[in-house]
Design a protein around this motif. Structure first.
Motif, mmCIF file in Angstrom:
data_model
loop_
_atom_site.group_PDB
_atom_site.id
_atom_site.type_symbol
_atom_site.label_atom_id
_atom_site.label_comp_id
_atom_site.label_asym_id
_atom_site.label_seq_id
_atom_site.Cartn_x
_atom_site.Cartn_y
_atom_site.Cartn_z
ATOM 1 N N LEU A 570 0.817 -1.214 0.000
ATOM 2 C CA LEU A 570 0.000 0.000 0.000
ATOM 3 C C LEU A 570 0.851 1.264 0.000
ATOM 4 C CD1 LEU A 570 -2.793 -1.054 2.516
ATOM 5 C CD2 LEU A 570 -3.067 -0.685 0.054
ATOM 6 N N SER A 571 2.018 1.217 0.626
ATOM 7 C CA SER A 571 2.870 2.410 0.669
ATOM 8 C C SER A 571 3.315 2.829 -0.726
ATOM 9 C CB SER A 571 4.088 2.158 1.562
ATOM 10 O OG SER A 571 4.962 1.201 0.990
ATOM 11 N N GLU A 572 3.397 1.878 -1.655
ATOM 12 C CA GLU A 572 3.713 2.196 -3.061
ATOM 13 C C GLU A 572 2.458 2.320 -3.905
ATOM 14 O OE1 GLU A 572 6.853 0.427 -5.344
ATOM 15 O OE2 GLU A 572 7.635 -0.594 -3.560
ATOM 16 N N LEU A 573 1.474 1.496 -3.578
ATOM 17 C CA LEU A 573 0.266 1.413 -4.400
ATOM 18 C C LEU A 573 -0.565 2.690 -4.345
ATOM 19 C CD1 LEU A 573 -1.852 -0.159 -6.032
ATOM 20 C CD2 LEU A 573 -2.658 -1.146 -3.886
ATOM 21 N N LEU A 574 -0.754 3.256 -3.168
ATOM 22 C CA LEU A 574 -1.609 4.434 -3.034
ATOM 23 C C LEU A 574 -1.084 5.623 -3.835
ATOM 24 C CD1 LEU A 574 -2.495 4.064 0.757
ATOM 25 C CD2 LEU A 574 -3.932 3.484 -1.213
ATOM 26 N N PRO A 575 0.219 5.959 -3.751
ATOM 27 C CA PRO A 575 0.725 7.031 -4.623
ATOM 28 C C PRO A 575 0.651 6.669 -6.103
ATOM 29 C CG PRO A 575 2.207 6.664 -2.781
ATOM 30 C CD PRO A 575 1.223 5.535 -2.769
ATOM 31 N N TYR A 576 0.914 5.400 -6.432
ATOM 32 C CA TYR A 576 0.850 4.970 -7.833
ATOM 33 C C TYR A 576 -0.543 5.203 -8.410
ATOM 34 C CZ TYR A 576 0.612 1.794 -11.841
ATOM 35 O OH TYR A 576 0.401 1.251 -13.096
ATOM 36 N N MET A 577 -1.569 4.970 -7.608
ATOM 37 C CA MET A 577 -2.955 5.137 -8.064
ATOM 38 C C MET A 577 -3.427 6.586 -7.958
ATOM 39 S SD MET A 577 -4.812 1.688 -6.547
ATOM 40 C CE MET A 577 -6.376 2.118 -7.326
ATOM 41 N N ASN A 578 -2.518 7.476 -7.578
ATOM 42 C CA ASN A 578 -2.846 8.897 -7.420
ATOM 43 C C ASN A 578 -3.953 9.125 -6.398
ATOM 44 O OD1 ASN A 578 -0.964 9.912 -9.342
ATOM 45 N ND2 ASN A 578 -2.334 9.256 -10.990
ATOM 46 N N ILE A 579 -3.993 8.270 -5.386
ATOM 47 C CA ILE A 579 -4.930 8.468 -4.281
ATOM 48 C C ILE A 579 -4.325 9.488 -3.326
ATOM 49 C CG2 ILE A 579 -6.072 7.354 -2.330
ATOM 50 C CD1 ILE A 579 -6.080 4.764 -3.967
ATOM 51 N N GLN A 580 -5.067 10.542 -3.052
ATOM 52 C CA GLN A 580 -4.546 11.650 -2.265
ATOM 53 C C GLN A 580 -4.430 11.270 -0.788
ATOM 54 O OE1 GLN A 580 -3.347 14.500 -3.719
ATOM 55 N NE2 GLN A 580 -3.755 13.224 -5.528
ATOM 56 N N PRO A 581 -3.336 11.686 -0.142
ATOM 57 C CA PRO A 581 -3.149 11.410 1.294
ATOM 58 C C PRO A 581 -4.077 12.280 2.123
ATOM 59 C CG PRO A 581 -1.318 12.715 0.446
ATOM 60 C CD PRO A 581 -2.152 12.349 -0.740
ATOM 61 N N ASP A 582 -5.218 11.756 2.515
ATOM 62 C CA ASP A 582 -6.264 12.552 3.152
ATOM 63 C C ASP A 582 -5.951 12.935 4.591
ATOM 64 O OD1 ASP A 582 -6.478 9.805 3.709
ATOM 65 O OD2 ASP A 582 -8.588 9.980 4.230
ATOM 66 N N GLU A 583 -4.895 12.390 5.171
ATOM 67 C CA GLU A 583 -4.520 12.768 6.532
ATOM 68 C C GLU A 583 -3.340 13.746 6.555
ATOM 69 O OE1 GLU A 583 -6.015 8.931 9.134
ATOM 70 O OE2 GLU A 583 -3.874 9.158 8.746
ATOM 71 N N SER A 584 -2.942 14.226 5.400
ATOM 72 C CA SER A 584 -1.855 15.195 5.330
ATOM 73 C C SER A 584 -2.440 16.604 5.343
ATOM 74 C CB SER A 584 -1.028 14.982 4.055
ATOM 75 O OG SER A 584 -0.062 15.986 3.907
ATOM 76 N N THR A 585 -2.008 17.428 6.297
ATOM 77 C CA THR A 585 -2.543 18.779 6.424
ATOM 78 C C THR A 585 -1.708 19.823 5.702
ATOM 79 O OG1 THR A 585 -1.350 19.059 8.515
ATOM 80 C CG2 THR A 585 -3.630 18.257 8.630
ATOM 81 N N ASP A 586 -0.434 19.540 5.500
ATOM 82 C CA ASP A 586 0.444 20.529 4.855
ATOM 83 C C ASP A 586 0.994 20.054 3.522
ATOM 84 O OD1 ASP A 586 2.130 18.560 5.692
ATOM 85 O OD2 ASP A 586 3.428 19.846 6.917
ATOM 86 N N GLY A 587 0.418 18.962 2.994
ATOM 87 C CA GLY A 587 0.858 18.452 1.697
ATOM 88 C C GLY A 587 2.024 17.494 1.762
ATOM 89 N N THR A 588 2.622 17.362 2.946
ATOM 90 C CA THR A 588 3.737 16.428 3.093
ATOM 91 C C THR A 588 3.222 15.115 3.662
ATOM 92 O OG1 THR A 588 4.253 17.206 5.317
ATOM 93 C CG2 THR A 588 5.359 18.307 3.466
ATOM 94 N N ILE A 589 3.925 14.043 3.335
ATOM 95 C CA ILE A 589 3.536 12.724 3.805
ATOM 96 C C ILE A 589 4.672 12.144 4.630
ATOM 97 C CG2 ILE A 589 2.746 10.425 3.129
ATOM 98 C CD1 ILE A 589 1.942 11.581 0.450
ATOM 99 N N PRO A 590 4.434 11.875 5.908
ATOM 100 C CA PRO A 590 5.487 11.245 6.715
ATOM 101 C C PRO A 590 5.875 9.891 6.115
ATOM 102 C CG PRO A 590 3.663 11.996 8.081
ATOM 103 C CD PRO A 590 3.207 12.090 6.670
ATOM 104 N N GLU A 591 7.126 9.547 6.230
ATOM 105 C CA GLU A 591 7.602 8.278 5.689
ATOM 106 C C GLU A 591 7.046 7.124 6.509
ATOM 107 O OE1 GLU A 591 11.788 5.902 4.695
ATOM 108 O OE2 GLU A 591 11.816 7.961 5.463
#
Length: 711
Positions: A570-591
């Protein structure tokens, strides 16, 4: 349409007869092979195709017309195709073949090889050859090329169990190749010829009709991500078997499927990746066929197993839909349930043998509480529980467009007593397939809509035009949209503070449920562990199901292993599918911190295990709590010498971590909560008497299920 062509031959009588003899063999009754259709992924990547090749045919009768033809012809075949000279000469001299005009000496040579042979036999206009060399070239006779097609899989073993392969140009039994065999195959053409009264060759050609091509729902990129992490787990840890399915919950389309042993689709009988040369050599024919069948089998579709706790959200959803429980209900877990009468009592334990205490529905799912699920099953009753299983298609084939789909074995109203009902409520005592479980879960999280799972989305003709679009097939509504939303929130609680915490991908809301099912016979230390999860919570775009059958670890009873795999995918799949990180408030995604090098181990209590009484003990057999502290049978803390720990007032101190779950727990990946305990009182599933090959809904005699009007 038939095409008639005339060839007039104006040469000397001897030459004319010789050419007519070869032409008669070549044109009298020749098959013109149809090209098998191509299989694509959803983005147009070719997963299976057919390349034109040629069979090298030797006309022994033509070569034997003149002894001067023999040596040049044999030499050309040996030098250009690497054929055995002795075999060629035997064919030219043996009584049963010397008059034959059709001897296939090599199959499936490339167009380049064919061209090279033709160049070898030709004499250029500006040649510097000697007359003898020219004569040798002219004496190469009786060799011609028969068109054929070779099935090619550009990605070798990728999605091998799902794509399948062909036994021959028009025969396939496995995967998409097998299910859609008649659509892919096409119809061979024919080329007929005969001599008329004027010694002319009259030729009639009926053109071949190429097979239809298929566009599948598979996504090459997603499949590669899945197999990358499955390979990493199998290489670092290993298991008896393993399966992963990724599905679009809103359509039933399968995005990726990895169903077990890997093999090269271009060499499907090569078992060297699984067995040594000595092991293969020692197999008899039956053992070889059994080994091949096991390798070709799709674990995700055919194999049945006890699913364990991944069914709990489905059971809870059904109980809510039937009105047997409500969202405000609470359940008290004391660690077990008793069944029967005094003197003949059967005790079924919860994974937390000390009990979870009072729980909401969200906590039941987050804690994966067997005790509460047994109570929910009792509220439903056997008849309603069986109706719910049928509603979610357990015990029946889903109708996925793959062959050899299993059924799964359910209890009947006659065999489901109170103990069987209780255990079925937490996923033991019945069996299902992976595709049944993930498809049922799709309807639970997508608003309650049950779609038939499928792989092929379009059928195209030889020109590439779409002749049929296979749209998602909505079969029924299983639960209401409000109940679906509730279950999603409960599964989110499992990821945030429950047994599914290890699956968390940073930046994304997600829901999940773990499964740890002890295999039958109970008490043998063998488990099927699993995880099913989706993201995002409010609008699920993807659902993943990972099942690991007997992981190669000392203590198999931990669902952390499939969570490691799912988290990495999922850590690779979600970005690959262009699914937006809905828990990110500042546009950054914690590793997201994955399993260390994917070869680490679970951070659990060192050297701990469950004893025969269901107690957590250390390596010396001393009873301990979930922090590893030594305790007595009532949960009071002991010192290392066995004496009681006391507070400042001289009172015994009771452990604060007997439940195994603190609802405010905020652990990190690698820490897991107890979910399973060995319990020999859990009955096994009914005996499996089904044959997945019999009546397996695959194409037969050129008629598809859809054409026959079958579901």
């Amino acid at each position: 349409m038939a095409v008639v062509t005339y060839y007039n031959l104006h040469s000397g009588e001897k030459y004319k007869k010789q050419v007519l003899s070869q032409a008669q063999q070549k044109y009298e009754n020749r098959t013109m092979p149809a090209k098998r259709g191509t299989i694509y992924d959803r983005n147009g990547n070719i997963l299976a195709t057919s390349n034109k090749v040629y069979n090298v045919v030797l006309d022994c009768k033509a070569v034997n017309k003149d002894s001067d033809y023999i040596n040049p012809t044999v030499k050309a075949l040996v030098e250009m195709f690497g054929l055995d000279e002795g075999d060629i000469r035997t064919r030219l001299t043996a009584d049963e073949t010397k008059e034959s005009q059709y001897q296939v000496v090599k199959k499936q040579v490339s167009m380049d090889d064919k061209k090279a042979f033709e160049d070898y036999c030709s004499v250029p206009e500006d040649t510097t050859m000697t007359p003898a060399e020219i004569q040798e070239k002219n004496n190469i006779k009786g060799v011609w090329f028969e068109e054929d097609y070779l099935r090619v899989y550009p990605y070798n073993e990728l999605a091998c169990d799902t794509i399948g392969f062909t036994f021959s140009r028009d025969t396939a039994d496995y995967g998409i190749e097998g299910y859609y065999n008649s659509s892919l195959t096409g119809t061979d053409g024919r080329q007929y010829g005969y001599f008329n009264d004027d010694a002319n060759v009259e030729q009639t050609i009926i053109e071949a009709t190429d097979g239809k091509s298929l566009e599948s729902s598979l996504d090459l990129g997603i499949q590669q991500i899945v197999e990358k992490w499955v390979n990493a787990f199998q290489e670092s840890t290993g298991s008896k078997n393993m399966g992963v399915i990724v599905e679009d919950p809103s359509t039933g389309e399968i995005l990726a499927m990895d169903g077990g042993d890997r093999y090269d689709l271009n060499a499907p009988r090569d078992m060297s990746s699984l067995y040594s040369e000595d092991e293969i050599a020692a197999m008899n024919d039956t053992e070889t066929m059994d080994a091949l069948s096991a390798m070709w089998n799709n674990f995700c579709v055919t194999d049945i197993y006890e699913p364990g706790s991944v069914v709990k959200p489905i059971v809870m959803a059904a109980a809510l839909e039937q009105g047997k429980i409500s969202t405000s209900d609470t359940f008290y877990c004391d660690g077990f349930q008793n069944f029967g009468v005094q003197g003949n009592m059967t005790t079924i334990k919860c994974a937390n043998i000390y009990g979870h205490g009072m729980e909401t529905l969200a906590e039941v799912i987050a804690n994966s509480c067997n005790d509460a699920m047994m109570q929910i099953g009792a509220k439903m009753g056997a008849e309603n529980f069986l109706k719910a299983q049928s509603t979610f298609n357990f015990g029946s084939r889903t109708g996925i467009d793959l062959p050899n789909e299993g059924y799964g074995i359910m209890h009947t109203i006659d065999t489901m007593k109170e103990t069987e009902l209780a255990c079925s409520a937490f996923g033991q005592g019945f069996s299902c397939t992976m595709i049944q479980e993930i498809n049922a879960m799709c309807s639970v999280i997508n608003g309650g809509y049950y779609y038939q799972p499928h792989l092929v989305t379009k059928i195209k003709d030889a020109s590439g035009a779409t002749i049929k679009t296979i749209n998602p097939l909505l079969q029924k509504q299983t639960i209401s949209s409000s109940i679906s939303a509730d279950i999603r929130s409960y599964m989110q609680a499992s990821v945030e503070q429950g047994t599914s915490m290890t699956s968390k991908v940073q930046g994304y809301s997600s829901g999940g449920k773990t499964g740890t099912a002890e295999k039958f016979p109970r008490g043998n230390g063998k488990y099927v562990v699993s995880f099913i999860g989706f993201a995002p919570v409010d609008d699920p775009q993807v659902l993943i199901y990972v099942v690991i059958d007997e992981p190669n670890v000392e203590d198999q009873a931990s669902s952390v292993y499939p969570q490691y795999v799912a988290q990495a995918i999922l850590s690779e799949l979600l970005p690959y599918m262009n699914i937006q990180p809905d828990e990110s408030t500042d546009g950054t995604i914690p590793e997201t911190e994955l399993w260390e090098n994917f070869s680490g181990h679970v951070n659990s209590i060192s050297d701990s295990q469950i004893d025969e009484n269901g107690n957590l003990v250390d390596s010396e057999g001393n009873q301990i709590d979930w922090d590893g502290n030594r305790i007595d049978e009532n949960g009071y803390l002991l010192n290392s010498d066995g004496s009681y720990q006391v507070d400042s007032d001289g009172n015994y101190i009771k452990s604060t971590n007997l439940d195994g779950l603190d609802n405010t727990y905020s652990g990190s990946a690698g820490e897991t909560l107890p979910e399973a305990v060995s319990d020999t009182n859990v009955p096994g599933p009914p005996e499996d008497t089904t044959d997945p090959i019999e009546d397996n809904n695959m194409e037969s005699e050129g008629l598809t299920n859809e054409e026959a009007g079958l579901d």
